[in-house]
Enzyme design. Sequence first.
Site, short mmCIF file in Angstrom:
data_model
loop_
_atom_site.label_atom_id
_atom_site.label_comp_id
_atom_site.label_asym_id
_atom_site.label_seq_id
_atom_site.Cartn_x
_atom_site.Cartn_y
_atom_site.Cartn_z
N LYS A 137 0.87 -1.19 0.00
CA LYS A 137 0.00 0.00 0.00
C LYS A 137 0.90 1.23 0.00
O LYS A 137 1.40 1.65 1.03
CB LYS A 137 -0.89 -0.03 1.25
CG LYS A 137 -2.24 0.65 1.10
CD LYS A 137 -2.17 2.14 0.84
CE LYS A 137 -1.93 2.96 2.09
NZ LYS A 137 -1.69 4.40 1.76
N GLU A 167 8.59 1.09 11.60
CA GLU A 167 9.72 2.02 11.48
C GLU A 167 9.13 3.41 11.49
O GLU A 167 8.47 3.81 10.53
CB GLU A 167 10.45 1.80 10.15
CG GLU A 167 11.10 0.44 9.99
CD GLU A 167 12.31 0.26 10.86
OE1 GLU A 167 12.79 1.26 11.44
OE2 GLU A 167 12.77 -0.87 10.96
N CYS A 187 13.69 10.00 8.16
CA CYS A 187 13.54 9.72 9.60
C CYS A 187 14.87 9.68 10.33
O CYS A 187 14.92 9.81 11.53
CB CYS A 187 12.84 8.39 9.76
SG CYS A 187 13.65 7.13 8.75
N GLU A 225 9.53 15.93 15.62
CA GLU A 225 10.12 15.68 14.31
C GLU A 225 9.58 16.70 13.31
O GLU A 225 8.38 16.74 13.04
CB GLU A 225 9.75 14.27 13.86
CG GLU A 225 10.46 13.84 12.61
CD GLU A 225 10.05 12.45 12.16
OE1 GLU A 225 8.85 12.13 12.24
OE2 GLU A 225 10.93 11.70 11.72
P1 NAD Z 1 2.06 8.49 7.76
O1 NAD Z 1 2.13 7.67 8.99
O2 NAD Z 1 1.08 9.59 7.69
O3 NAD Z 1 1.71 7.57 6.49
C1 NAD Z 1 2.46 6.41 6.21
C2 NAD Z 1 1.57 5.41 5.50
O4 NAD Z 1 0.53 5.00 6.39
C3 NAD Z 1 0.87 5.94 4.25
O5 NAD Z 1 0.84 4.92 3.28
C4 NAD Z 1 -0.53 6.23 4.75
O6 NAD Z 1 -1.51 6.17 3.72
C5 NAD Z 1 -0.73 5.10 5.73
N1 NAD Z 1 -1.77 5.33 6.73
C6 NAD Z 1 -2.22 6.50 7.24
N2 NAD Z 1 -3.21 6.26 8.13
C7 NAD Z 1 -3.38 4.93 8.20
C8 NAD Z 1 -4.24 4.07 8.95
N3 NAD Z 1 -5.14 4.55 9.80
N4 NAD Z 1 -4.13 2.75 8.79
C9 NAD Z 1 -3.22 2.23 7.93
N5 NAD Z 1 -2.39 2.98 7.18
C10 NAD Z 1 -2.45 4.32 7.31
O7 NAD Z 1 3.52 8.97 7.52
P2 NAD Z 1 4.07 9.88 6.36
O8 NAD Z 1 3.67 11.28 6.62
O9 NAD Z 1 3.72 9.28 5.02
O10 NAD Z 1 5.64 9.68 6.52
C11 NAD Z 1 6.37 10.46 7.41
C12 NAD Z 1 6.71 9.66 8.65
O11 NAD Z 1 7.36 8.44 8.28
C13 NAD Z 1 7.68 10.39 9.53
O12 NAD Z 1 7.32 10.32 10.87
C14 NAD Z 1 8.98 9.64 9.29
O13 NAD Z 1 9.91 9.75 10.30
C15 NAD Z 1 8.53 8.27 9.08
N6 NAD Z 1 9.53 7.49 8.35
C16 NAD Z 1 10.24 6.55 9.05
C17 NAD Z 1 11.22 5.81 8.39
C18 NAD Z 1 12.01 4.75 9.12
O14 NAD Z 1 12.63 3.94 8.47
N7 NAD Z 1 12.02 4.72 10.43
C19 NAD Z 1 11.46 6.03 7.05
C20 NAD Z 1 10.72 7.00 6.40
C21 NAD Z 1 9.74 7.72 7.07
#
Ligand code: NAD
Length: 500
Positions: free
Chosen positions: A185, A260, A294, A393
């Site tokens: 997804k 993550e 991240c 963050e």
């Molecule tokens: P997000 O959590 O908003 O979205 C991530 C994914 O989750 C998207 O595909 C989104 O559609 C999905 N999602 C949202 N709500 C959901 C729900 N209720 N149920 C299931 N899926 C759902 O994050 P973002 O804004 O896309 O990404 C930024 C975040 O990701 C930051 O906090 C960043 O630090 C983190 N990140 C972490 C890593 C790592 O390896 N630790 C790498 C990249 C990004």
Amino acid sequence: MSVAADAPTNEPRFYDRLFIGGEWVAAKSGRLIQTIDPATEDVWAHVAEADADDVDAAVDAARQALRGPWAGFSPTRRGELIAALAGLMRRDARTLAEMESRDNGKPLRDTLGEVQRAADWLVFFAGAADKINGLQIPYRPDALAYTRLEPVGVVGAILPWNSPISLCSWKLGPALAAGNTVVLKPAEQTPVSLLEIGRLVQEAGFPAGVVNVVPGYGSIAGAALAAHPRVSKISFTGHHATAARIMQAASGNLKRCSFECGGKSPYIVFADADFERALSVAVHSAFRSTGQSCSLASRIFVERPIYEKFATAVADRASRIRVGMPFDERTHIGPHSSAEQRTKTESYITLGKESGARLLTGGGRPEGLPRGYFVEPTVFADVDNRSRLAQEEVFGPVLSVMPFDDEDEAVALANDSDYGLVGGLWTSNVGRAHRVAGRIEAGLVSVNTFRPVHYMLPYGGYKLSGFGRENGLDAIREFTEVKTVVIDLATALPTDPFAE
Ligand code: NAD
């Protein structure tokens, strides 16, 4: 510093099919997601939007593949297919990179590198596929006991928008090597390159349903995947608040989860460090990907005797970062991925200014880029580590620099955070290197380098940065169940306590 050149000006493209069960099918709702090119603010693609029914179909297809043809593949053959996918990604690197740059605004030179590295990741896990061994356990002399590492089942892989291709390979590699099937997804902002991965999966010859790609909104498609009773595991990268929602949804059938999440990574520079090396790594570690990663160094702690000199030098280098259009090869960093993300960054810049922190450079929008979600690389000194700027963050190009007086204080400041993903220190004192590395609360700690993210090195968080490990052979464990098998070899009649 800003640079500007034209981005591709093609008409919007249509990607109006989902990849389910080896076929390209229309979304049941017929709806399309619009994705915006963050460098131009124009809609550049219309993408099929999956809802719960489409996710259901994808999970069914993954389930059938798991029990059907995929189960009959030898681990070596699984590895060959993963390696074939890596080869196709390298062949089509330019197409994939362009898609990702249009979707999330990263410079093309970065996305080209990411595609090559994603292929490296797949090659590593391709090689691991036929080395996933259980253990023989010396349980009793007259019994044979051993463990088998079996696939968990259907894996829901939920991805963020900042590095779709890289992070997809982090999940696909170990999941497929261990014999699972996957429903991917993508984030709603960046679905295009992962649909293209679906096309390459097909070309590589994976059986239908082993990999499915269902772009859609998190609250609809993501939530459906997280709650689905026939999904056995969720591998998620994104925000910790989303991880918490997924955990709740996943509790219905006790799904295995690995998360993550974000970071607020400390970068500690002791006065005995090699100043120039620490400086040249700092700027890239803080500002690459427009700060939208991240694992970046978002808090730099510098020992008092070199604090002012280091902070000034970092700010000087930051002011020379070239902000520009993703397809301009002079560009170092592109725009934010979305208008919301830029608004969020700007709100933290306002917070920093209001908190009394010292603005050394940046803080505004770059000149010469009237469209696109650009912000100048921004450095604040004298930040209060308890302030929201230092604790939350930002996920944008905003760096906090703070002084410390001794080792204990450096460790205390570094650990005074809800996050624990990555940390690093710079010193020429070997004893201190080991001591401090042991004391930093983070899943990956580096000395005299920063953020060595690599397919061989386990990667994951402490605290709100999540749990579970990606990369390295540890990643395989996240996608396997341990089955214990015991075979009695005895010839004597077993005693029956109920017979007495
Ligand atoms: P997000 O959590 O908003 O979205 C991530 C994914 O989750 C998207 O595909 C989104 O559609 C999905 N999602 C949202 N709500 C959901 C729900 N209720 N149920 C299931 N899926 C759902 O994050 P973002 O804004 O896309 O990404 C930024 C975040 O990701 C930051 O906090 C960043 O630090 C983190 N990140 C972490 C890593 C790592 O390896 N630790 C790498 C990249 C990004």
